[in-house]
Design an enzyme around this catalytic site. Structure first.
Site, PDB file in Angstrom:
ATOM      1  N   GLU A  47      -1.311   0.762   0.973  1.00 54.59           N
ATOM      2  CA  GLU A  47      -0.441   0.741   2.157  1.00 54.59           C
ATOM      3  C   GLU A  47      -0.696   1.952   3.056  1.00 54.59           C
ATOM      4  O   GLU A  47      -0.056   2.992   2.891  1.00 54.59           O
ATOM      5  CB  GLU A  47       1.038   0.740   1.737  1.00 54.59           C
ATOM      6  CG  GLU A  47       1.996   0.706   2.919  1.00 54.59           C
ATOM      7  CD  GLU A  47       3.468   0.891   2.538  1.00 54.59           C
ATOM      8  OE1 GLU A  47       3.746   1.438   1.455  1.00 54.59           O
ATOM      9  OE2 GLU A  47       4.320   0.491   3.338  1.00 54.59           O
ATOM     10  N   LYS A  51      -1.226  -3.613   2.387  1.00 53.29           N
ATOM     11  CA  LYS A  51       0.100  -3.644   3.021  1.00 53.29           C
ATOM     12  C   LYS A  51      -0.025  -2.925   4.348  1.00 53.29           C
ATOM     13  O   LYS A  51      -0.466  -1.771   4.399  1.00 53.29           O
ATOM     14  CB  LYS A  51       1.132  -2.967   2.116  1.00 53.29           C
ATOM     15  CG  LYS A  51       2.535  -2.952   2.717  1.00 53.29           C
ATOM     16  CD  LYS A  51       3.601  -2.731   1.657  1.00 53.29           C
ATOM     17  CE  LYS A  51       4.984  -2.650   2.286  1.00 53.29           C
ATOM     18  NZ  LYS A  51       6.064  -2.698   1.304  1.00 53.29           N
TER      19      LYS A  51
HETATM   20  P1  13P Z   1      10.058  -0.928   5.268  1.00 54.34           P
HETATM   21  O1  13P Z   1      10.004  -2.432   5.264  1.00 54.34           O
HETATM   22  O2  13P Z   1      11.443  -0.387   5.345  1.00 54.34           O
HETATM   23  O3  13P Z   1       9.112  -0.331   6.257  1.00 54.34           O
HETATM   24  O4  13P Z   1       9.540  -0.466   3.844  1.00 54.34           O
HETATM   25  C1  13P Z   1       8.395  -1.018   3.305  1.00 54.34           C
HETATM   26  C2  13P Z   1       7.715  -0.046   2.456  1.00 54.34           C
HETATM   27  O5  13P Z   1       7.268  -0.388   1.381  1.00 54.34           O
HETATM   28  C3  13P Z   1       7.538   1.349   2.942  1.00 54.34           C
HETATM   29  O6  13P Z   1       6.717   2.073   2.076  1.00 54.34           O
END
Ligand code: 13P
Length: 351
Positions: free
Chosen positions: A197, A239
């Protein structure tokens, strides 16, 4: 293959159980993209969970964090919409109000437990406006423990900040990519799925075009480093943020604009053979996050995008429920109903 779950002692009592785990990485990855389903990100660190509870006036303690998790995981019917939940390491060893370890109760309902394995961020010494993610040093040992506790997939978050044309720097993108690649290899060799991510932050006054360009640079760097490290792409999940104008730009993007730029940049930069792509909500309102997901899903179908897509939201699913809950038992049914309504909308948005 069976895997014993360590005995866990929590404020809710002591529970002893065994978890049967899927060990085939491709099967796990596929199951996370089951039609109409996605992932709940419930992996806020102790620090972030404490801040979030406090921001709704909810008392903060380990027990309130456990109840906060139970609010969501204990909601009847979530398995219709959720293929997986990303937990924080603390939660892996805790029990729900029913006395069952959270990972075991999720697995029993067909929801794969995952875990955030990075240890948060710190400023980069020669570019202090930018952040680098920590947590590689003892990662192999921690992964063994998380797997024993039932985790079948993991997440590592890097943060990319936009500031005009000056940030992000190529050096920060490259070092975060290098750590993501090292993380991915460790996790795959431990027999779990890595979610990579690199979150491009919404904060700032940048344009959507600039966000798109930064997402392109981020994934361009990431996939070239993953290749250098010979990471197996078929069992990794990306992600990502959506391509959005910065929250201080004064510009409201339409879902069609967001979809055009988001699917466009992902098609340009993400290889076809990864296991799939999930989206974070990143500070969008629940309505925006769901409308944009719907437009993105539709655009991806129109363009014949090669990978499965789904949601992996935290705030967009949780914020209304937290506001209703206020930490009070009598508000649990209303809070769970609001949460389930958002899960259902997101599921429908996938088309
Ligand atoms: P949000 O959907 O609140 O952005 O969080 C997702 C997430 O995994 C942040 O690391």
């Amino acid at each position: 293959m069976k895997n014993s779950v360590a005995h866990a002692s929590t404020t809710a009592g002591v529970c002893y159980h065994e978890v049967t785990m899927m060990t085939d990485l491709v099967t796990i990855a596929r199951s996370l993209f089951a039609p109409g389903k996605g992932i709940l990100a419930a992996d806020e660190s102790v620090h972030t969970a404490t801040e979030r509870l406090a921001s709704y006036g909810i008392p903060t303690s380990a027990e309130m964090r456990r109840q906060y998790r139970d609010l969501f995981f204990g909601a009847e019917g979530i398995a219709q919409y959720l293929s997986g939940i990303i937990l924080f390491s603390e939660t892996l060893g805790e029990c729900g109000n029913d006395g069952t370890l959270f990972p075991e109760s999720l697995i029993a309902r067909g929801i794969a437990p995952g875990v955030k394995v990075d240890l948060g961020t710190e400023p980069i010494s020669d570019s202090p406006q930018e952040l680098i993610t920590q947590g590689l040093l003892d990662l192999p040992e921690r992964l063994v423990g998380y797997k024993k506790q039932g985790a079948v997939f993991t997440k590592w978050r890097a943060v990319v900040r936009i500031d005009g044309d000056t940030l992000p720097t190529a050096g920060a993108l490259h070092e975060n990519a290098r750590r993501l690649a090292t993380y991915a290899k460790e996790v795959q060799s431990a027999g779990m799925i890595p979610i990579l991510e690199p979150e491009v932050l919404l904060s700032g006054n940048h344009s959507r075009a600039r966000a798109r360009a930064v997402i392109a640079e981020t994934f361009g760097t990431l996939f070239s480093v993953l290749d250098e490290h010979a990471v197996d792409r078929t069992s990794l999940i990306v992600k990502t943020s959506m391509a959005l104008s910065g929250d201080a730009s004064g510009k409201k993007d339409t879902p069609e604009e967001v979809a055009e730029d988001t699917v466009g940049v992902l098609m340009e930069t993400i290889p076809a053979d990864i296991a799939g792509i999930v989206f974070l909500s990143g500070g969008q309102t629940p309505d925006q996050a769901i409308a944009n997901l719907k437009a993105i899903s539709q655009r991806a179908r129109e363009l014949g995008a090669p990978w499965p897509l789904t949601f992996s939201y935290a705030r967009a699913f949780q914020e209304e429920a937290l506001a209703l809950w206020q930490g009070k038992e009598e508000n649990v049914p209303a809070a769970r109903a609001a949460f389930l309504a958002r899960l259902k909308e997101a599921s429908v948005a996938l088309g």
